[in-house]
Design an enzyme around this catalytic site. Structure first.
Site, PDB file in Angstrom:
ATOM      1  N   MET A   1       0.842  -1.196   0.000  1.00 46.50           N
ATOM      2  CA  MET A   1       0.000   0.000   0.000  1.00 46.50           C
ATOM      3  C   MET A   1       0.879   1.249   0.000  1.00 46.50           C
ATOM      4  SD  MET A   1      -3.461  -0.955   2.036  1.00 46.50           S
ATOM      5  CE  MET A   1      -2.919  -0.662   3.697  1.00 46.50           C
TER       6      MET A   1
ATOM      7  N   HIS B   1       9.471  -3.591   3.218  1.00 49.53           N
ATOM      8  CA  HIS B   1       9.045  -3.807   1.827  1.00 49.53           C
ATOM      9  C   HIS B   1      10.243  -4.097   0.929  1.00 49.53           C
ATOM     10  CE1 HIS B   1       5.747  -0.952   3.226  1.00 49.53           C
ATOM     11  NE2 HIS B   1       5.047  -1.997   2.823  1.00 49.53           N
TER      12      HIS B   1
ATOM     13  N   SER C   1       6.691  -0.632  10.007  1.00 53.56           N
ATOM     14  CA  SER C   1       5.325  -0.558   9.500  1.00 53.56           C
ATOM     15  C   SER C   1       5.113   0.855   8.982  1.00 53.56           C
ATOM     16  CB  SER C   1       4.332  -0.824  10.641  1.00 53.56           C
ATOM     17  OG  SER C   1       3.041  -0.370  10.302  1.00 53.56           O
ATOM     18  N   SER C   2       4.350   0.981   7.906  1.00 59.71           N
ATOM     19  CA  SER C   2       4.061   2.327   7.391  1.00 59.71           C
ATOM     20  C   SER C   2       3.353   3.150   8.456  1.00 59.71           C
ATOM     21  CB  SER C   2       3.200   2.239   6.132  1.00 59.71           C
ATOM     22  OG  SER C   2       3.862   1.434   5.179  1.00 59.71           O
ATOM     23  N   ARG C   3       2.554   2.491   9.295  1.00 60.02           N
ATOM     24  CA  ARG C   3       1.795   3.217  10.326  1.00 60.02           C
ATOM     25  C   ARG C   3       2.683   3.726  11.457  1.00 60.02           C
ATOM     26  NH1 ARG C   3      -2.648  -0.578   8.815  1.00 60.02           N
ATOM     27  NH2 ARG C   3      -4.376   0.720   8.122  1.00 60.02           N
TER      28      ARG C   3
HETATM   29  O1  PAF Z   1      -0.085  -5.742   3.546  1.00 60.27           O
HETATM   30  C1  PAF Z   1      -0.531  -4.850   2.801  1.00 60.27           C
HETATM   31  O2  PAF Z   1       0.111  -3.830   2.551  1.00 60.27           O
HETATM   32  C2  PAF Z   1      -1.918  -4.996   2.213  1.00 60.27           C
HETATM   33  O3  PAF Z   1      -2.778  -5.651   3.089  1.00 60.27           O
HETATM   34  C3  PAF Z   1      -1.910  -5.711   0.837  1.00 60.27           C
HETATM   35  C4  PAF Z   1      -1.409  -7.151   0.965  1.00 60.27           C
HETATM   36  C5  PAF Z   1      -1.039  -4.946  -0.132  1.00 60.27           C
HETATM   37  C6  PAF Z   1      -3.326  -5.765   0.277  1.00 60.27           C
HETATM   38  O4  PAF Z   1      -3.858  -4.507   0.097  1.00 60.27           O
END
Ligand code: PAF
Length: 278
Positions: free
Chosen positions: A27, A34, A182-184
């Protein structure tokens, strides 16, 4: 690196590729977690692709859909540097055009933990991941262990619907104090970020207890819960010791268990987990 926002362009690019494709759905607002998935995708496949899509259907009413952090240009620069073949950045109206009505329900694995706190969340995840797999047609898809229940849901989905790809789960990446990336985490102020390392400390304690021979799951849960007494403004949503596949809560810890927790730190809800073995 190509950046495609249209589904047709992704399909055309995939059709012209030979060899294996590793796929990392995201996302956006990318971090080292990532990028570690991207590196693994590149190492295991001939090429790697990434999607960046803030999927509205996995946000429950009142959650952070509108304020979810975004940094598309920075994300694309990181992915270009990482050597990704293409990035898919669809628009919500293309993923969910008027008349869209299908949703995927993966059953009991989506009920507890995150599923109980965020009703409908995993149906949104399973549906968008299915769409992304159908569009990108990867050989392997890479997900982070940090979202342990999401991993269990996606494994169930791929198995039950005979999807022709391998799901690869990669280790959680943590900062120097143990906080899972985490992005959050962008929502945390400096003090909260520092104190949020308690989540990892609680998981480590669980691992140590099990390592020393504790088999009573409730004793370990209680020990973890007690650790949060020192941060009274942290709200513990759940502390779970469950079977890693079914996510059913355990009475006794035998072989392997998934220890997971969700904690509200200020306005930010954080999750983390650790697999423990006897
Ligand atoms: O983990 C995430 O970032 C999201 O849940 C995903 C797997 C991209 C689905 O939108």
């Amino acid at each position: 690196m190509n950046v495609f926002s249209s589904i047709a362009d992704v399909r055309a690019a995939r059709a012209s590729m030979t060899g294996t494709l590793g796929f990392v759905p995201t996302m956006g607002f990318l971090h080292e977690g990532h990028l570690s998935l991207v590196r693994r995708a590149k190492a295991e496949c001939d090429a790697a692709a990434v999607s960046i899509f803030i999927n509205p259907t996995q946000f429950v009413a009142g959650e952070d859909l509108d304020r979810y952090p975004r940094a598309l240009e920075r994300d694309l620069a990181l992915l270009r540097e990482a050597g990704v073949a293409f990035v898919f950045t669809p628009q919500a109206q293309d993923m969910y055009p008027p008349g869209f009505a299908t949703s995927i329900d993966v059953g009991p694995v989506a009920f507890p933990l995150e599923g109980a706190s965020r009703p409908g969340h995993f149906s949104g995840v399973a549906t968008v991941v299915t769409k992304l797999f159908n569009i990108v047609q990867p050989t392997k898809a890479f997900f982070g262990q940090k979202d342990a229940q999401q991993c269990a849901v996606i494994r169930r989905l791929v198995t039950d619907l005979n999807m022709p790809l391998d799901v690869i789960i990669c280790d959680t990446v943590r900062n120097e104090s143990g906080l899972a990336l985490s992005s959050r985490n962008a929502y945390l102020d400096e003090d909260e970020r520092h104190r949020a390392s308690l989540l990892h400390a609680a998981l480590q304690t669980a691992k140590e207890y099990v390592g020393k021979g504790e088999r009573n799951a409730e004793t370990v849960r209680r020990t973890m819960r007690d650790m949060f007494a020192r941060e009274p403004d942290f709200i513990v949503d759940y502390i779970s010791i469950a079977d890693p596949i079914s996510l059913a809560e355990l009475d006794r810890i035998e072989n392997e268990a998934l220890v997971s927790l969700a904690v509200r730190v200020g306005t930010t809800r954080l999750i983390d987990n650790m697999l423990v073995r006897t």
